[in-house]
Design a protein around this motif. Structure first.
Motif, mmCIF file in Angstrom:
data_model
loop_
_atom_site.group_PDB
_atom_site.id
_atom_site.type_symbol
_atom_site.label_atom_id
_atom_site.label_comp_id
_atom_site.label_asym_id
_atom_site.label_seq_id
_atom_site.Cartn_x
_atom_site.Cartn_y
_atom_site.Cartn_z
ATOM 1 N N UNK A 188 0.823 -1.203 0.000
ATOM 2 C CA UNK A 188 0.000 0.000 0.000
ATOM 3 C C UNK A 188 0.860 1.259 0.000
ATOM 4 N N UNK A 189 2.195 1.099 -0.022
ATOM 5 C CA UNK A 189 3.068 2.266 -0.038
ATOM 6 C C UNK A 189 2.748 3.146 -1.236
ATOM 7 N N UNK A 190 2.547 2.531 -2.378
ATOM 8 C CA UNK A 190 2.219 3.292 -3.584
ATOM 9 C C UNK A 190 0.928 4.076 -3.394
ATOM 10 N N UNK A 191 -0.094 3.419 -2.869
ATOM 11 C CA UNK A 191 -1.374 4.089 -2.650
ATOM 12 C C UNK A 191 -1.240 5.191 -1.608
ATOM 13 N N UNK A 192 -0.495 4.908 -0.547
ATOM 14 C CA UNK A 192 -0.292 5.913 0.498
ATOM 15 C C UNK A 192 0.439 7.124 -0.064
ATOM 16 N N UNK A 193 1.459 6.873 -0.885
ATOM 17 C CA UNK A 193 2.204 7.964 -1.493
ATOM 18 C C UNK A 193 1.303 8.782 -2.414
ATOM 19 N N UNK A 194 0.486 8.104 -3.193
ATOM 20 C CA UNK A 194 -0.428 8.808 -4.083
ATOM 21 C C UNK A 194 -1.414 9.661 -3.292
ATOM 22 N N UNK A 195 -1.909 9.129 -2.170
ATOM 23 C CA UNK A 195 -2.825 9.896 -1.321
ATOM 24 C C UNK A 195 -2.138 11.142 -0.779
ATOM 25 N N UNK A 196 -0.882 10.982 -0.338
ATOM 26 C CA UNK A 196 -0.134 12.125 0.186
ATOM 27 C C UNK A 196 0.085 13.190 -0.885
ATOM 28 N N UNK A 197 0.415 12.744 -2.077
ATOM 29 C CA UNK A 197 0.633 13.677 -3.180
ATOM 30 C C UNK A 197 -0.663 14.411 -3.502
ATOM 31 N N UNK A 198 -1.761 13.677 -3.571
ATOM 32 C CA UNK A 198 -3.052 14.306 -3.876
ATOM 33 C C UNK A 198 -3.433 15.322 -2.808
ATOM 34 N N UNK A 199 -3.187 15.009 -1.547
ATOM 35 C CA UNK A 199 -3.492 15.946 -0.468
ATOM 36 C C UNK A 199 -2.676 17.224 -0.608
ATOM 37 N N UNK A 200 -1.400 17.083 -0.965
ATOM 38 C CA UNK A 200 -0.553 18.260 -1.150
ATOM 39 C C UNK A 200 -1.023 19.083 -2.345
ATOM 40 N N UNK A 201 -1.384 18.400 -3.431
ATOM 41 C CA UNK A 201 -1.850 19.106 -4.620
ATOM 42 C C UNK A 201 -3.126 19.897 -4.342
#
Length: 113
Positions: free
Chosen positions: A78-91
């Motif tokens: 889930x690291x990939x999904x977690x990273x994507x979530x973090x990126x989306x939150x920052x965006x």
């Protein structure tokens, strides 16, 4: 130092991970090879544990929508999904101009590597 991945022997498990991911995405060898910019025989050799250039691995990962670590080491988590979530939150917190700047920087870094 060579731009080829440092592999002392064939890595059949890595090849199987690439082939399995390709099949999950419904791609034939010809299709993946074309999208990556290599021949079908070269992709077949990679899927059979053969050597490859790091740049090819990066392209395969992009087309297969996964990380190079996932392909090399089987770190599917889930690291990939977690990273994507973090990126989306920052965006979501950024203005359109800030997002454009980051996009240009990401493309520049990708072009360098």
């Amino acid at each position: 130092m060579s731009s080829k991945a440092q592999i002392s022997k064939k890595d059949y498990e890595r090849g199987l991970r690439i082939a399995d991911r390709r099949k999950e995405m419904g791609l034939l060898q010809d299709e993946l090879a074309h999208r990556v910019g290599i021949g079908r025989q070269a992709l077949s050799a990679i899927e059979n544990g053969g050597d490859f250039k790091v740049s090819v691995l990066r392209k395969i990962a992009v087309v297969l929508n996964c990380s190079t670590d996932e392909l090399l080491y089987g770190v599917f988590s889930s690291i990939n999904e977690e990273m994507q979530d973090n990126i989306m939150n920052e965006l979501k917190r950024m203005s359109k101009d800030e997002i454009k700047k980051w996009l240009y920087m990401l493309r520049a870094v990708n072009d360098i590597s």
